[in-house]
Design a protein around this motif. Sequence first.
Motif, PDB file in Angstrom:
ATOM      1  N   GLY A   1       2.239  27.554 -66.134  1.00 62.90           N
ATOM      2  CA  GLY A   1       0.715  27.533 -65.775  1.00 62.90           C
ATOM      3  C   GLY A   1       0.541  27.390 -64.281  1.00 62.90           C
ATOM      4  O   GLY A   1      -0.722  27.135 -64.001  1.00 62.90           O
ATOM      5  N   ARG A   2       1.343  26.978 -63.486  1.00 64.26           N
ATOM      6  CA  ARG A   2       1.169  26.933 -62.132  1.00 64.26           C
ATOM      7  C   ARG A   2       0.857  27.988 -61.367  1.00 64.26           C
ATOM      8  O   ARG A   2       1.387  29.225 -61.646  1.00 64.26           O
ATOM      9  CB  ARG A   2       2.408  26.042 -61.376  1.00 64.26           C
TER      10      ARG A   2
ATOM     11  N   ARG B   1      -4.033  32.529 -67.958  1.00 59.88           N
ATOM     12  CA  ARG B   1      -3.063  33.465 -67.382  1.00 59.88           C
ATOM     13  C   ARG B   1      -1.815  32.839 -67.098  1.00 59.88           C
ATOM     14  O   ARG B   1      -1.675  32.396 -65.853  1.00 59.88           O
ATOM     15  CB  ARG B   1      -3.829  34.491 -66.399  1.00 59.88           C
ATOM     16  N   GLU B   2      -0.878  32.854 -67.488  1.00 65.58           N
ATOM     17  CA  GLU B   2       0.344  32.246 -67.180  1.00 65.58           C
ATOM     18  C   GLU B   2       1.514  33.167 -67.104  1.00 65.58           C
ATOM     19  O   GLU B   2       1.724  34.211 -67.772  1.00 65.58           O
ATOM     20  CB  GLU B   2       0.812  31.243 -68.342  1.00 65.58           C
ATOM     21  N   ALA B   3       2.331  33.122 -65.899  1.00 61.62           N
ATOM     22  CA  ALA B   3       3.315  33.971 -65.601  1.00 61.62           C
ATOM     23  C   ALA B   3       4.520  33.381 -66.454  1.00 61.62           C
ATOM     24  O   ALA B   3       4.493  32.010 -66.558  1.00 61.62           O
ATOM     25  CB  ALA B   3       3.458  34.156 -64.153  1.00 61.62           C
ATOM     26  N   PRO B   4       5.404  34.215 -66.796  1.00 57.90           N
ATOM     27  CA  PRO B   4       6.624  33.847 -67.667  1.00 57.90           C
ATOM     28  C   PRO B   4       7.463  32.537 -66.659  1.00 57.90           C
ATOM     29  O   PRO B   4       7.643  32.892 -65.711  1.00 57.90           O
ATOM     30  CB  PRO B   4       7.522  34.924 -67.836  1.00 57.90           C
ATOM     31  N   GLY B   5       7.486  31.405 -67.359  1.00 55.13           N
ATOM     32  CA  GLY B   5       8.160  30.298 -66.988  1.00 55.13           C
ATOM     33  C   GLY B   5       7.681  29.460 -65.627  1.00 55.13           C
ATOM     34  O   GLY B   5       8.553  28.884 -65.236  1.00 55.13           O
ATOM     35  N   ASP B   6       6.560  29.782 -65.420  1.00 54.99           N
ATOM     36  CA  ASP B   6       5.810  29.012 -64.472  1.00 54.99           C
ATOM     37  C   ASP B   6       5.327  27.625 -64.856  1.00 54.99           C
ATOM     38  O   ASP B   6       4.701  26.901 -64.143  1.00 54.99           O
ATOM     39  CB  ASP B   6       5.076  29.738 -63.640  1.00 54.99           C
TER      40      ASP B   6
ATOM     41  N   LYS C   1      -5.257  26.971 -45.718  1.00 51.95           N
ATOM     42  CA  LYS C   1      -4.742  26.190 -46.704  1.00 51.95           C
ATOM     43  C   LYS C   1      -4.319  26.727 -47.983  1.00 51.95           C
ATOM     44  O   LYS C   1      -4.816  27.766 -48.643  1.00 51.95           O
ATOM     45  CB  LYS C   1      -6.445  25.448 -47.019  1.00 51.95           C
ATOM     46  N   VAL C   2      -3.236  25.982 -48.360  1.00 54.42           N
ATOM     47  CA  VAL C   2      -2.540  26.593 -49.861  1.00 54.42           C
ATOM     48  C   VAL C   2      -2.783  25.619 -50.530  1.00 54.42           C
ATOM     49  O   VAL C   2      -2.607  24.210 -50.498  1.00 54.42           O
ATOM     50  CB  VAL C   2      -1.004  26.744 -49.348  1.00 54.42           C
ATOM     51  N   ARG C   3      -3.470  25.983 -51.684  1.00 57.28           N
ATOM     52  CA  ARG C   3      -3.907  25.325 -52.924  1.00 57.28           C
ATOM     53  C   ARG C   3      -2.749  25.309 -53.963  1.00 57.28           C
ATOM     54  O   ARG C   3      -2.585  26.786 -54.240  1.00 57.28           O
ATOM     55  CB  ARG C   3      -4.983  25.099 -53.357  1.00 57.28           C
ATOM     56  N   GLU C   4      -2.204  24.437 -54.513  1.00 61.07           N
ATOM     57  CA  GLU C   4      -1.425  24.572 -55.879  1.00 61.07           C
ATOM     58  C   GLU C   4      -2.164  23.877 -56.980  1.00 61.07           C
ATOM     59  O   GLU C   4      -2.255  22.893 -56.755  1.00 61.07           O
ATOM     60  CB  GLU C   4       0.108  24.437 -55.691  1.00 61.07           C
ATOM     61  N   GLN C   5      -2.118  24.678 -58.190  1.00 62.07           N
ATOM     62  CA  GLN C   5      -2.898  23.954 -59.259  1.00 62.07           C
ATOM     63  C   GLN C   5      -1.971  24.304 -60.588  1.00 62.07           C
ATOM     64  O   GLN C   5      -1.370  25.268 -60.630  1.00 62.07           O
ATOM     65  CB  GLN C   5      -4.232  24.469 -59.505  1.00 62.07           C
ATOM     66  N   GLN C   6      -2.303  23.277 -61.553  1.00 61.79           N
ATOM     67  CA  GLN C   6      -1.672  23.520 -62.865  1.00 61.79           C
ATOM     68  C   GLN C   6      -2.888  23.954 -63.915  1.00 61.79           C
ATOM     69  O   GLN C   6      -3.913  23.201 -63.838  1.00 61.79           O
ATOM     70  CB  GLN C   6      -1.106  22.111 -63.351  1.00 61.79           C
ATOM     71  N   ARG C   7      -2.666  25.017 -64.433  1.00 62.33           N
ATOM     72  CA  ARG C   7      -3.581  25.462 -65.421  1.00 62.33           C
ATOM     73  C   ARG C   7      -3.148  24.872 -66.718  1.00 62.33           C
ATOM     74  O   ARG C   7      -2.246  24.472 -67.216  1.00 62.33           O
ATOM     75  CB  ARG C   7      -3.582  26.921 -65.502  1.00 62.33           C
ATOM     76  N   HIS C   8      -4.293  24.257 -67.281  1.00 54.07           N
ATOM     77  CA  HIS C   8      -4.286  23.479 -68.636  1.00 54.07           C
ATOM     78  C   HIS C   8      -3.991  24.379 -69.724  1.00 54.07           C
ATOM     79  O   HIS C   8      -5.185  25.400 -69.869  1.00 54.07           O
ATOM     80  CB  HIS C   8      -5.555  22.578 -68.903  1.00 54.07           C
ATOM     81  N   SER C   9      -3.342  24.096 -70.863  1.00 52.71           N
ATOM     82  CA  SER C   9      -3.354  25.070 -71.995  1.00 52.71           C
ATOM     83  C   SER C   9      -4.854  25.241 -72.763  1.00 52.71           C
ATOM     84  O   SER C   9      -5.098  24.107 -72.719  1.00 52.71           O
ATOM     85  CB  SER C   9      -2.004  24.818 -72.941  1.00 52.71           C
ATOM     86  N   GLY C  10      -5.199  26.351 -72.900  1.00 57.76           N
ATOM     87  CA  GLY C  10      -6.226  26.535 -73.629  1.00 57.76           C
ATOM     88  C   GLY C  10      -7.403  26.887 -72.970  1.00 57.76           C
ATOM     89  O   GLY C  10      -8.475  26.921 -73.282  1.00 57.76           O
ATOM     90  N   GLU C  11      -6.914  26.712 -71.509  1.00 57.20           N
ATOM     91  CA  GLU C  11      -8.272  26.849 -70.345  1.00 57.20           C
ATOM     92  C   GLU C  11      -8.837  28.057 -70.560  1.00 57.20           C
ATOM     93  O   GLU C  11      -8.008  29.258 -70.672  1.00 57.20           O
ATOM     94  CB  GLU C  11      -7.824  26.464 -69.094  1.00 57.20           C
TER      95      GLU C  11
END
Length: 146
Positions: free
Chosen positions: A104-105, A97-102, A83-93
């Motif tokens: 927050g996904r 940890r955000e990778a450059p240019g992604d 099962k592959v899950r992809e999510q969007q991390r909300h700013s301020g969460e």
Amino acid sequence: MNETWVTVVGNVATAPDFRETTTGVPVVRFRLATAARRWDREREAWTDGPTSFYTVWARRALAANVAASVALGEPLLVHGTLKVREQQRHSGEKGEREAPGDGGRWATADIEAVAVGHDMARGTSAFRRVAQARPLPAVPVGAPAL
């Protein structure tokens, strides 16, 4: 719904984390690392490709047996559904940890294991069958107690 069945060979990257759900179902989780080995003709040596990590989940009896048998660094084979899950991390969460240019996904690959075993091509293992608890036979009302 179609399920994707996989068998992954790798090494235990995190110690198995055993817990019980609120309903008492045993669950264990650990990370499995795997890297493809390839022959490098220029160097005339085996080299590791990029490492992939999977979060392995096991439940019930399999969870208890994995927790009692598997340790960090051991070579394993894991068979189950991917099962592959992809999510969007909300700013301020919290813990963001955000990778450059992604944006927050992030994605994670989980395997719901139905079978886990040591890789016998890389070592030995001693199997011990676990005695399963059997329900007592029902005693009819009025029957003498044993």
